[in-house]
Design an enzyme around this catalytic site. Structure first.
Site, mmCIF file in Angstrom:
data_model
loop_
_atom_site.group_PDB
_atom_site.id
_atom_site.type_symbol
_atom_site.label_atom_id
_atom_site.label_comp_id
_atom_site.label_asym_id
_atom_site.label_seq_id
_atom_site.Cartn_x
_atom_site.Cartn_y
_atom_site.Cartn_z
ATOM 1 N N PRO A 95 -5.505 2.900 -5.298
ATOM 2 C CA PRO A 95 -6.077 1.683 -4.727
ATOM 3 C C PRO A 95 -7.109 2.015 -3.655
ATOM 4 O O PRO A 95 -6.923 2.954 -2.883
ATOM 5 C CB PRO A 95 -4.873 0.965 -4.112
ATOM 6 C CG PRO A 95 -3.663 1.642 -4.668
ATOM 7 C CD PRO A 95 -4.056 3.023 -5.076
ATOM 8 N N GLY B 147 -5.661 3.520 2.528
ATOM 9 C CA GLY B 147 -5.051 4.613 3.274
ATOM 10 C C GLY B 147 -4.391 5.655 2.382
ATOM 11 O O GLY B 147 -3.663 6.524 2.853
ATOM 12 N N LEU B 148 -4.653 5.571 1.066
ATOM 13 C CA LEU B 148 -4.033 6.541 0.152
ATOM 14 C C LEU B 148 -5.025 7.619 -0.294
ATOM 15 O O LEU B 148 -4.748 8.385 -1.204
ATOM 16 C CB LEU B 148 -3.435 5.828 -1.071
ATOM 17 C CG LEU B 148 -2.330 4.808 -0.759
ATOM 18 C CD1 LEU B 148 -1.752 4.232 -2.041
ATOM 19 C CD2 LEU B 148 -1.214 5.427 0.080
ATOM 20 N N GLY B 149 -6.189 7.655 0.348
ATOM 21 C CA GLY B 149 -7.126 8.756 0.097
ATOM 22 C C GLY B 149 -7.988 8.571 -1.142
ATOM 23 O O GLY B 149 -8.358 9.559 -1.786
ATOM 24 N N SER B 150 -8.351 7.320 -1.466
ATOM 25 C CA SER B 150 -9.126 7.106 -2.701
ATOM 26 C C SER B 150 -10.457 7.872 -2.679
ATOM 27 O O SER B 150 -10.829 8.488 -3.680
ATOM 28 C CB SER B 150 -9.367 5.619 -2.946
ATOM 29 O OG SER B 150 -10.019 5.047 -1.840
ATOM 30 N N SER B 151 -11.136 7.872 -1.531
ATOM 31 C CA SER B 151 -12.452 8.530 -1.537
ATOM 32 C C SER B 151 -12.283 10.045 -1.555
ATOM 33 O O SER B 151 -13.028 10.748 -2.248
ATOM 34 C CB SER B 151 -13.313 8.063 -0.360
ATOM 35 O OG SER B 151 -12.851 8.593 0.847
ATOM 36 N N ALA B 152 -11.283 10.568 -0.854
ATOM 37 C CA ALA B 152 -11.059 12.024 -0.881
ATOM 38 C C ALA B 152 -10.643 12.463 -2.292
ATOM 39 O O ALA B 152 -11.039 13.532 -2.770
ATOM 40 C CB ALA B 152 -9.990 12.415 0.133
ATOM 41 N N ASP C 7 -7.110 14.618 4.381
ATOM 42 C CA ASP C 7 -6.974 14.052 3.029
ATOM 43 C C ASP C 7 -7.438 15.057 1.968
ATOM 44 O O ASP C 7 -6.738 15.313 0.987
ATOM 45 C CB ASP C 7 -7.837 12.786 2.882
ATOM 46 C CG ASP C 7 -7.300 11.607 3.672
ATOM 47 O OD1 ASP C 7 -6.444 11.820 4.538
ATOM 48 O OD2 ASP C 7 -7.746 10.480 3.409
#
Ligand code: PMV
Length: 310
Positions: free
Chosen positions: A95, A99-104, A146
């Protein structure tokens, strides 16, 4: 003849402790979440230029497209190679802005794709460095926590500018991850905190020290399989994140609901002011805890397990 597509994957992550403080040199503990993945498919063609297709976003925003192109450019600069001609298809079950690191996760999957295309090293160190540069270009002051967790794919203790260390986890962990329904902006929360810290460095140094102490307790609890101590330290870390003013009413409500439903501990995860919270529980109690968090207003919940690691 069309050339075969190159396919790479990268997981999501959750920060167990030490977010924000990690920007100022405090260790953070971070866990990859392989049940959520970003997939990049790169197909070279003879048509000049690169086309990007974000398969899960019917109408990507300009910012989202800009991020993908900026990440590609930064990674290719790092590899000293040109933009290939072809199509880049991106699928992601991570998602966004939660805060779950989508972009990293996307940066790591892209770094793996371009490194493989050009025969460069795909070692975690090399991928971490390329992906971190992409994150840094897009988000400014990123600690790299991340990209480290995602590039290594292992639970880590991460200190800025140091080689990450594997975490010892004596006993498998079960968490419920709950999304507040509000998207957080990591860079704006990080920048806001930086401005407040500059105005009152002593106050923030004290809070960061408190977080460092809780992270040390967590690390010991993980190594000893002491879930009760781990949960208490997570809850204390959340309290210190409230002191940093990076939580918000929704996250606080979910953390309280998690405690009332019998969680061992709960805290926001990532940058805060939106995004996700995590609650530590057991396999047996996880479904009831997830239901309680949904009833308390979570937009969605996921039960995740992290295996033991020597
Ligand atoms: O990307 P997020 O939302 O998981 O936040 C990363 C953790 C922060 O400590 C808030 C920022 C950073 O760069 O370490």
């Amino acid at each position: 003849m069309p050339r075969a597509a190159l396919r790479t994957l990268a997981p999501a992550k959750i920060i167990l402790g030490g977010e924000h403080a990690v920007v100022y040199g405090i260790p953070a503990l971070v866990l990859p979440l392989p049940t959520l993945q970003t997939e990049v498919q790169l197909r070279e063609t003879n048509v000049p230029g690169i086309k990007v297709w974000l398969a899960d976003l019917p109408q990507p925003s300009e910012t989202q497209m800009d991020f993908v192109f900026s990440a590609c450019r930064t990674i290719l600069e790092g590899l000293d190679r040109p933009m290939p001609d072809g199509t880049l298809i991106i699928h992601s079950s991570v998602p966004l802005a939660s805060g779950l690191g989508s972009s990293a996760s996307l940066s790591v999957a892209l770094a793996r794709a371009f490194s493989r295309l050009y025969g460069a090293s795909t070692d975690p160190e090399a991928i971490q460095a390329l992906a971190h540069a992409a994150e840094h270009a897009a988000h400014g002051r990123a600690s790299g926590v991340d990209t480290a967790a995602i590039a290594w794919g292992k639970p880590l203790r991460y200190v800025r500018h140091e080689a990450p260390q594997r975490l010892r986890i004596a006993q498998a962990l079960t968490f419920v991850v709950a999304f507040s329904g509000e998207s957080g902006s990591t860079s704006s929360v990080v920048m806001d905190l930086a401005a407040r810290r500059e105005a009152d460095p002593e106050r923030y140094a004290q809070i960061f020290e408190g977080i460092a102490a809780q992270v040390a307790v967590m690390e010991r609890a993980l190594a000893e399989g002491d879930l009760v101590a781990l949960g208490l330290a997570m809850t204390e870390n959340h309290r210190l994140l409230q002191d940093l003013d990076v939580s918000n009413a929704t996250l606080d409500r979910l953390v309280t609901a998690a405690h009332e439903a019998g969680a061992l501990g709960a805290k926001l995860t990532g940058a805060g002011r939106g995004g996700c919270m995590i609650a530590l529980t057991t396999v047996e109690k996880a479904p009831a805890l997830a239901a309680a968090l949904s009833a308390a207003g979570a937009a969605w919940t996921r039960i995740v397990t992290v295996p033991a690691q020597d």
